[in-house]
Design a protein around this motif. Structure first.
Motif, PDB file in Angstrom:
ATOM      1  N   GLY A   1       0.928  -1.155   0.221  1.00  0.00           N
ATOM      2  CA  GLY A   1      -0.196  -0.071  -0.039  1.00  0.00           C
ATOM      3  C   GLY A   1       0.623   1.221  -0.196  1.00  0.00           C
ATOM      4  N   LEU A   2       0.215   2.279   0.111  1.00  0.00           N
ATOM      5  CA  LEU A   2       1.114   3.684   0.243  1.00  0.00           C
ATOM      6  C   LEU A   2       1.831   3.827   1.593  1.00  0.00           C
ATOM      7  CD1 LEU A   2      -1.664   6.052  -1.585  1.00  0.00           C
ATOM      8  CD2 LEU A   2       0.810   5.140  -2.402  1.00  0.00           C
ATOM      9  N   PRO A   3       2.927   4.225   1.578  1.00  0.00           N
ATOM     10  CA  PRO A   3       3.669   4.501   2.835  1.00  0.00           C
ATOM     11  C   PRO A   3       2.715   5.556   3.640  1.00  0.00           C
ATOM     12  CG  PRO A   3       5.082   4.683   1.018  1.00  0.00           C
ATOM     13  CD  PRO A   3       3.918   4.466   0.528  1.00  0.00           C
ATOM     14  N   PHE A   4       2.812   5.428   5.019  1.00  0.00           N
ATOM     15  CA  PHE A   4       2.476   6.376   5.909  1.00  0.00           C
ATOM     16  C   PHE A   4       3.229   6.669   7.075  1.00  0.00           C
ATOM     17  CE2 PHE A   4       0.720   2.545   7.522  1.00  0.00           C
ATOM     18  CZ  PHE A   4       0.763   2.644   9.031  1.00  0.00           C
ATOM     19  N   THR A   5       3.023   7.899   7.630  1.00  0.00           N
ATOM     20  CA  THR A   5       4.090   8.274   8.774  1.00  0.00           C
ATOM     21  C   THR A   5       3.319   8.243  10.083  1.00  0.00           C
ATOM     22  OG1 THR A   5       5.223   9.854   7.436  1.00  0.00           O
ATOM     23  CG2 THR A   5       5.446   9.813   9.836  1.00  0.00           C
ATOM     24  N   THR A   6       3.708   7.339  11.105  1.00  0.00           N
ATOM     25  CA  THR A   6       3.198   7.034  12.393  1.00  0.00           C
ATOM     26  C   THR A   6       2.893   8.266  13.294  1.00  0.00           C
ATOM     27  OG1 THR A   6       5.063   6.264  13.498  1.00  0.00           O
ATOM     28  CG2 THR A   6       3.798   4.572  12.305  1.00  0.00           C
ATOM     29  N   MET A   7       1.694   8.306  13.749  1.00  0.00           N
ATOM     30  CA  MET A   7       1.436   9.277  15.126  1.00  0.00           C
ATOM     31  C   MET A   7       1.137   8.504  16.133  1.00  0.00           C
ATOM     32  SD  MET A   7       2.006  12.140  13.628  1.00  0.00           S
ATOM     33  CE  MET A   7       0.995  13.437  14.547  1.00  0.00           C
ATOM     34  N   PRO A   8       1.300   9.167  17.490  1.00  0.00           N
ATOM     35  CA  PRO A   8       0.933   8.458  18.559  1.00  0.00           C
ATOM     36  C   PRO A   8      -0.510   7.875  18.705  1.00  0.00           C
ATOM     37  CG  PRO A   8       2.292  10.342  19.127  1.00  0.00           C
ATOM     38  CD  PRO A   8       1.990  10.370  17.530  1.00  0.00           C
ATOM     39  N   GLY A   9      -1.017   6.630  19.206  1.00  0.00           N
ATOM     40  CA  GLY A   9      -2.312   6.177  19.146  1.00  0.00           C
ATOM     41  C   GLY A   9      -2.334   4.757  18.820  1.00  0.00           C
ATOM     42  N   GLN A  10      -3.852   4.210  18.945  1.00  0.00           N
ATOM     43  CA  GLN A  10      -3.823   2.989  18.626  1.00  0.00           C
ATOM     44  C   GLN A  10      -4.473   2.802  17.256  1.00  0.00           C
ATOM     45  OE1 GLN A  10      -5.621   0.692  22.213  1.00  0.00           O
ATOM     46  NE2 GLN A  10      -4.903   2.305  23.510  1.00  0.00           N
ATOM     47  N   TYR A  11      -4.299   1.891  16.421  1.00  0.00           N
ATOM     48  CA  TYR A  11      -4.751   1.649  15.211  1.00  0.00           C
ATOM     49  C   TYR A  11      -5.040   0.506  14.745  1.00  0.00           C
ATOM     50  CZ  TYR A  11      -2.689   6.518  14.839  1.00  0.00           C
ATOM     51  OH  TYR A  11      -2.260   7.594  14.957  1.00  0.00           O
ATOM     52  N   PHE A  12      -5.841   0.199  13.775  1.00  0.00           N
ATOM     53  CA  PHE A  12      -6.032  -1.092  13.000  1.00  0.00           C
ATOM     54  C   PHE A  12      -5.826  -0.974  11.552  1.00  0.00           C
ATOM     55  CE2 PHE A  12     -10.411   0.071  14.056  1.00  0.00           C
ATOM     56  CZ  PHE A  12     -11.153  -0.132  12.981  1.00  0.00           C
ATOM     57  N   TYR A  13      -5.300  -1.702  10.657  1.00  0.00           N
ATOM     58  CA  TYR A  13      -5.099  -1.814   9.422  1.00  0.00           C
ATOM     59  C   TYR A  13      -6.014  -2.721   8.765  1.00  0.00           C
ATOM     60  CZ  TYR A  13      -2.622  -0.393   5.191  1.00  0.00           C
ATOM     61  OH  TYR A  13      -2.483   0.197   4.118  1.00  0.00           O
TER      62      TYR A  13
END
Length: 273
Positions: free
Chosen positions: A173-185
């Motif tokens: 996929g496209l690269p992304f830059t992380t930011m603090p938090g909880q995520y699901f992909y």
């Protein structure tokens, strides 16, 4: 009497698709005859398919189109349908049976997210290029649209793939830059397959200090709720938004927009009623 043709199943049919087996039975003789018509399909499972019908008084030179009970294929690949007749005093049995080969098509995709893997923890500011392995577990070539999405934050991206039967490839996929938090992909090829990976991004030391001095790691557990907050945005384990959640495990987007996008955090909750 005999079977003139098998009209169905023929050609290519999809696995799980209901089919009505049909055969044409003919009286080639000079007198009216009553007879049994049979249909069987060897699908590679115990018992297979079998049905029969009794025809009364089929006139000379008459043809009858016979529809048997519906059949839903449980197997895959090449199969054979066999239809035949049984008539007392039939003097020419060579034309009693007909066979038809056909293909049961299976459309099936498996998706396994490689990056980010479930449970990963990243530092803030890291650039991640999502990757997943996509495998065509069916028996025909497929053209699929892969939809990559990060929650919260949106990040929709669609990639088209062509995969031969049994083929496998790694898609990015496209690269992304992380930011603090909880995520699901999530990566999905609807309606055939989807996969979800849960991860979190730490800021600073990546831990919270509780009043009792114990450290609490992010995503360490789930909150038990009797009801959801008004206007709550929740997702199931596949990353799909749920409008009318039943009791179970969900992921609550807090501080996110109406579609789970924008700034915010993801909290795992257990809904009990």
């Amino acid at each position: 009497v005999g079977v003139e043709a098998i009209l169905a199943p023929r050609g290519t049919i999809d696995s799980g698709e209901a089919v009505t087996p049909i055969a044409v039975v003919a009286n080639y003789g000079t007198s009216a005859e009553s007879l049994w018509a049979f249909m069987a399909i060897n699908e590679g499972t115990p018992g297979g398919y079998f049905d029969s019908l009794w025809l009364t008084g089929l006139a000379p030179a008459q043809r009858e189109t016979v529809a048997f009970l519906d059949w839903t294929p449980r197997g895959r690949d090449s199969m054979t349908a066999t239809a035949w007749t049984v008539c007392a005093d039939d003097t020419f049995p060579q034309d009693d049976t007909a066979k038809a080969k056909f293909l049961v098509r299976v459309k099936s995709i498996e998706i396994h997210i490689l990056v980010p893997q479930a449970g990963d923890t990243f530092d803030s500011g890291v650039v991640i290029t999502p990757q997943c392995r996509v495998t065509n577990t069916g028996n025909v070539s497929l053209n699929v649209d892969l939809r990559f999405c990060l929650h919260p934050g949106g990040y929709p991206f669609v990639r088209n793939l062509n995969l031969i039967a049994g083929g496998s490839t790694v898609a990015s996929g496209l690269p992304f830059t992380t930011m603090p938090g909880q995520y699901f992909y999530t990566v999905e090829a609807l309606p055939m397959a989807a996969d979800t990976s849960y991860f979190w991004v730490r800021g600073g030391a990546g831990v919270d200090e509780e009043a009792n001095g114990e450290r609490r790691m992010a995503n360490s557990g789930a909150s038990v709720l009797r009801r959801l907050p008004p206007g709550a945005v929740v997702f199931d384990a596949m990353g799909r938004r749920v409008l009318n959640p039943r009791p179970g495990v969900y992921f609550l987007a807090e501080g996110a927009g109406a579609n789970g996008q924008g700034s915010g955090r993801i909290r795992k909750v257990i809904l009990q009623r």
